[in-house]
Design a protein around this motif. Structure first.
Motif, PDB file in Angstrom:
ATOM      1  N   UNK A 146       5.333 -26.372   5.841  1.00 35.77           N
ATOM      2  CA  UNK A 146       4.232 -26.699   4.928  1.00 35.77           C
ATOM      3  C   UNK A 146       2.983 -27.052   5.727  1.00 35.77           C
ATOM      4  N   UNK A 147       3.155 -27.839   6.763  1.00 32.47           N
ATOM      5  CA  UNK A 147       2.048 -28.251   7.614  1.00 32.47           C
ATOM      6  C   UNK A 147       1.346 -27.042   8.232  1.00 32.47           C
ATOM      7  N   UNK A 148       2.118 -26.114   8.783  1.00 26.72           N
ATOM      8  CA  UNK A 148       1.554 -24.918   9.414  1.00 26.72           C
ATOM      9  C   UNK A 148       0.788 -24.079   8.398  1.00 26.72           C
ATOM     10  N   UNK A 149       1.369 -23.884   7.217  1.00 25.41           N
ATOM     11  CA  UNK A 149       0.715 -23.078   6.182  1.00 25.41           C
ATOM     12  C   UNK A 149      -0.608 -23.709   5.741  1.00 25.41           C
ATOM     13  N   UNK A 150      -0.615 -25.023   5.569  1.00 24.25           N
ATOM     14  CA  UNK A 150      -1.834 -25.715   5.146  1.00 24.25           C
ATOM     15  C   UNK A 150      -2.913 -25.609   6.222  1.00 24.25           C
ATOM     16  N   UNK A 151      -2.533 -25.792   7.475  1.00 25.78           N
ATOM     17  CA  UNK A 151      -3.499 -25.722   8.576  1.00 25.78           C
ATOM     18  C   UNK A 151      -4.101 -24.320   8.673  1.00 25.78           C
ATOM     19  N   UNK A 152      -3.258 -23.299   8.559  1.00 26.69           N
ATOM     20  CA  UNK A 152      -3.753 -21.919   8.625  1.00 26.69           C
ATOM     21  C   UNK A 152      -4.720 -21.646   7.468  1.00 26.69           C
ATOM     22  N   UNK A 153      -4.350 -22.083   6.270  1.00 27.34           N
ATOM     23  CA  UNK A 153      -5.212 -21.869   5.096  1.00 27.34           C
ATOM     24  C   UNK A 153      -6.540 -22.595   5.248  1.00 27.34           C
ATOM     25  N   UNK A 154      -6.502 -23.841   5.680  1.00 25.69           N
ATOM     26  CA  UNK A 154      -7.739 -24.597   5.850  1.00 25.69           C
ATOM     27  C   UNK A 154      -8.587 -24.028   6.982  1.00 25.69           C
ATOM     28  N   UNK A 155      -7.931 -23.595   8.047  1.00 24.98           N
ATOM     29  CA  UNK A 155      -8.664 -23.001   9.154  1.00 24.98           C
ATOM     30  C   UNK A 155      -9.442 -21.772   8.709  1.00 24.98           C
ATOM     31  N   UNK A 156      -8.798 -20.936   7.896  1.00 24.38           N
ATOM     32  CA  UNK A 156      -9.485 -19.748   7.368  1.00 24.38           C
ATOM     33  C   UNK A 156     -10.606 -20.155   6.416  1.00 24.38           C
ATOM     34  N   UNK A 157     -10.338 -21.134   5.551  1.00 17.24           N
ATOM     35  CA  UNK A 157     -11.329 -21.567   4.567  1.00 17.24           C
ATOM     36  C   UNK A 157     -12.597 -22.080   5.235  1.00 17.24           C
ATOM     37  N   UNK A 158     -12.429 -22.869   6.279  1.00 18.67           N
ATOM     38  CA  UNK A 158     -13.581 -23.500   6.932  1.00 18.67           C
ATOM     39  C   UNK A 158     -14.316 -22.539   7.860  1.00 18.67           C
ATOM     40  N   UNK A 159     -13.589 -21.658   8.520  1.00 15.44           N
ATOM     41  CA  UNK A 159     -14.219 -20.814   9.538  1.00 15.44           C
ATOM     42  C   UNK A 159     -14.671 -19.445   9.043  1.00 15.44           C
ATOM     43  N   UNK A 160     -14.124 -18.986   7.918  1.00 16.97           N
ATOM     44  CA  UNK A 160     -14.367 -17.590   7.539  1.00 16.97           C
ATOM     45  C   UNK A 160     -14.822 -17.383   6.102  1.00 16.97           C
ATOM     46  N   UNK A 161     -15.256 -18.414   5.432  1.00 17.38           N
ATOM     47  CA  UNK A 161     -15.708 -18.269   4.043  1.00 17.38           C
ATOM     48  C   UNK A 161     -17.108 -18.857   3.864  1.00 17.38           C
ATOM     49  N   UNK A 162     -17.709 -18.497   2.747  1.00 23.51           N
ATOM     50  CA  UNK A 162     -19.031 -19.051   2.421  1.00 23.51           C
ATOM     51  C   UNK A 162     -18.970 -20.562   2.271  1.00 23.51           C
ATOM     52  N   UNK A 163     -17.887 -21.037   1.665  1.00 21.80           N
ATOM     53  CA  UNK A 163     -17.721 -22.480   1.521  1.00 21.80           C
ATOM     54  C   UNK A 163     -17.736 -23.166   2.883  1.00 21.80           C
ATOM     55  N   UNK A 164     -17.019 -22.588   3.843  1.00 23.66           N
ATOM     56  CA  UNK A 164     -16.976 -23.175   5.169  1.00 23.66           C
ATOM     57  C   UNK A 164     -18.348 -23.224   5.824  1.00 23.66           C
ATOM     58  N   UNK A 165     -19.104 -22.152   5.678  1.00 22.12           N
ATOM     59  CA  UNK A 165     -20.460 -22.140   6.258  1.00 22.12           C
ATOM     60  C   UNK A 165     -21.337 -23.213   5.613  1.00 22.12           C
TER      61      UNK A 165
END
Length: 333
Positions: free
Chosen positions: A186-205
């Protein structure tokens, strides 16, 4: 004087300030990985048990709670706010989860706990945005309220699932993929999802933009308040998941769960290279910072060293990280 003489006596060219600053930032970004590898090598050489399969699996499992809290804290800090409600949100969410489990089943209870974490994060973000009070003070006050609610709901006692639900309630401790616990997955999945959200989306920018310069972000049309509330919701969900992991391990929940863990999470984020002034950082850095703190604790246990010195070392790491961040910001002005 000849041209050749002038050329020979000319002092060597100095590296441009921009090059120095860029190299310094790269050191901050990846120096944490160097420190992590150095500690791993040192423990591998000095102990016979560090590289055993059981210890490595246990090390990853130990990192899940602090890692989840650090991931949530990193999102908040990048956006320019602090969240001191993380551990209180963790406790309230876990208690809600247990109470709902008693009334329904484990799946519904776990879902309700995550929803409770998101709701508490939304409330926290709304309080910070609407009140206009510094996030450090506002979330400190809110965390005290949440702890008080937890005490009132449980009457200061420990809450347990029903006896027939105890085995299923411990699902997050079960071995899963590659013998890793379900909590680690669960921890790994959440980290991967958040990493993508923050680094590769408009929301993250937008998160980076708000944390870097609130006024400039507002003038460019970004809804600053919404970004901050969203950051707190993410932190709340991470806290709820961390609470479920702790409750699943213990088979219970109580109002004093993980007291002070929010400071460890912020420390992990800062040690990982996230700037306390906002606008700079990454999820992976916060997670590496959490893993580094966990690794230090594991090393102290394996070597039999006094844990008092562990606190001293962690404090020195935090001070070094904050000082480095301040120095780098001065270099770039």
């Amino acid at each position: 004087m000849s041209v050749d003489a002038v050329t020979q006596t000319k002092p060597p060219a100095q590296p441009a300030a921009g090059t120095v600053s860029r190299r310094a930032f790269q050191f901050r970004d990846y120096g944490i990985l160097v420190a992590l590898v150095a500690i791993v090598i040192a423990l591998s050489v000095s102990t016979d048990t560090f590289l055993t399969r059981s210890n490595l699996i246990n090390l990853l499992d130990q990192c899940t709670v602090v890692g989840l809290l650090a991931a949530g804290a990193t999102v908040c800090i990048i956006s320019g706010v602090f969240d001191l409600t993380a551990s209180a949100t963790l406790a309230v969410s876990a208690i809600v989860g247990v109470e709902i489990v008693r009334l329904t089943n484990v799946a519904v209870g776990f879902t309700a706990a995550v929803a409770a974490g998101a709701l508490l994060g939304f409330i926290t973000g709304t309080v910070v945005v609407r009140s206009g009070v510094n996030s450090f003070i506002a979330t400190l006050a809110t965390s005290i309220i949440y702890r008080g609610v937890a005490v009132v709901v449980t009457a200061g006692s420990i809450v347990y699932p029903l006896a027939r639900q105890a085995e299923d309630f411990g699902a997050l401790t079960w071995p899963s993929l590659f013998d890793l616990t379900s909590a680690t997955i669960v921890f790994v999945l959440v980290v991967v999802a958040l990493g993508f959200l923050v680094s590769s989306t408009t929301f993250g920018r937008r998160v980076y933009a708000v944390g870097g310069n609130v006024e400039a972000a507002r003038l460019s049309g970004i809804r600053v308040g919404s970004i901050h509330v969203s950051a707190y919701v993410i932190s709340g969900v991470c806290s709820a998941l961390a609470g479920l992991i702790l409750a699943s391990r213990a088979g219970s929940a109580q109002s004093t769960m993980a007291s002070g863990a929010e400071l460890t999470a912020i420390a992990a984020a800062v040690i990982g290279g996230t700037s306390i002034l906002g606008g700079e950082g990454a999820i992976w850095r916060g997670v590496v910072g959490a893993f580094l703190l966990t690794l230090i604790g594991n090393g102290f246990n394996l070597l039999g060293w006094d844990t008092i010195y562990q606190q001293v070392l962690q404090g020195c790491l935090i001070l070094f990280a904050v000082t480095t961040d301040r120095w780098l910001r001065k270099r770039t002005r």
